[in-house]
Design a protein around this motif. Sequence first.
Motif, short mmCIF file in Angstrom:
data_model
loop_
_atom_site.label_atom_id
_atom_site.label_comp_id
_atom_site.label_asym_id
_atom_site.label_seq_id
_atom_site.Cartn_x
_atom_site.Cartn_y
_atom_site.Cartn_z
N ALA A 181 80.85 12.90 -80.72
CA ALA A 181 80.19 11.98 -81.46
C ALA A 181 78.93 11.26 -80.53
N ILE A 182 79.37 10.87 -79.23
CA ILE A 182 78.48 10.30 -78.45
C ILE A 182 77.56 11.17 -77.79
N LYS A 183 78.16 12.27 -77.22
CA LYS A 183 77.20 13.05 -76.36
C LYS A 183 76.57 14.14 -77.34
N ARG A 184 76.95 14.50 -78.41
CA ARG A 184 76.05 15.57 -79.20
C ARG A 184 75.39 15.07 -80.13
N PHE A 185 75.94 13.72 -80.77
CA PHE A 185 75.26 13.65 -82.28
C PHE A 185 74.93 12.07 -82.10
N SER A 186 75.05 11.48 -81.11
CA SER A 186 74.25 10.12 -80.87
C SER A 186 74.65 9.17 -81.90
N VAL A 187 76.16 9.13 -82.09
CA VAL A 187 76.76 8.03 -82.97
C VAL A 187 76.69 6.65 -82.50
N ASP A 188 76.41 5.66 -83.05
CA ASP A 188 76.50 4.32 -82.42
C ASP A 188 78.06 3.78 -82.47
N MET A 189 78.58 3.82 -81.61
CA MET A 189 79.84 3.35 -81.44
C MET A 189 80.34 2.01 -81.56
N THR A 190 79.21 1.13 -81.58
CA THR A 190 79.34 -0.21 -81.65
C THR A 190 80.22 -0.53 -83.02
#
Length: 225
Positions: A181-190
């Motif tokens: 989610a973070i590295k491939r798809f730029s999901v906002d984890m906040t």
Amino acid sequence: MAESGESNKNKLKLYSYWRSSCSQRVRIALNLKGLEYEYIPVNLLKGEHFSPDFLKLNPLGYVPALVDGEIVISDSFAILMYLEEKYPQHPLLPSDLQKKALNYQAANVVCSSIQPLQNMAVLKYIKEKVGPDEVIPWVQSHINKGFAALEKLLKDSAGKYATGNEVSMADLFIEPQILGAIKRFSVDMTQFPLLSRLHEAYSELPAFQNAMPENQPDASPSSVT
């Protein structure tokens, strides 16, 4: 404890692709259980998962596949359940029935409701039939939905890890999905404070770090971010 190259006949063999989150789940489990295995790379970008030899291991053509002597298991969930029964050291499932069921639920949120909707075949179809600009929004919408469900599912049970203070099966599904989610798809984890906290906890565990995509022998330097 991955090794590439020559191995003895009794060693476990893991057919894996470095960036596959399904393969990463199994790599974490093997590391936690202290099991040595031979790492056999399967290059998905080159279509090696559709080769006649690999299709003998998994007729669907998906990684991972595990070979243990004469036994061949494909599908990460099936592999993890097999490892749990045959190699009970460092158990991945708690003895408490309710917590065990919670682990199954969390694992299935990832492997049924998130990951299949972002695999290579689906993304290729979206790109070709809908449009390349719709790929990332498609993936993000399904990851966000799944992560929101995990936040609610785990809010009353999470300790240091997903279902308590010991690493369990749910963690093996959650961390690879967070990484993607973070590295491939730029999901906002906040949006997902509980999952973000778990992600930090996993970063302290060698079994998880050694299973990271960039630490695999077939990792592509140009693709590691």
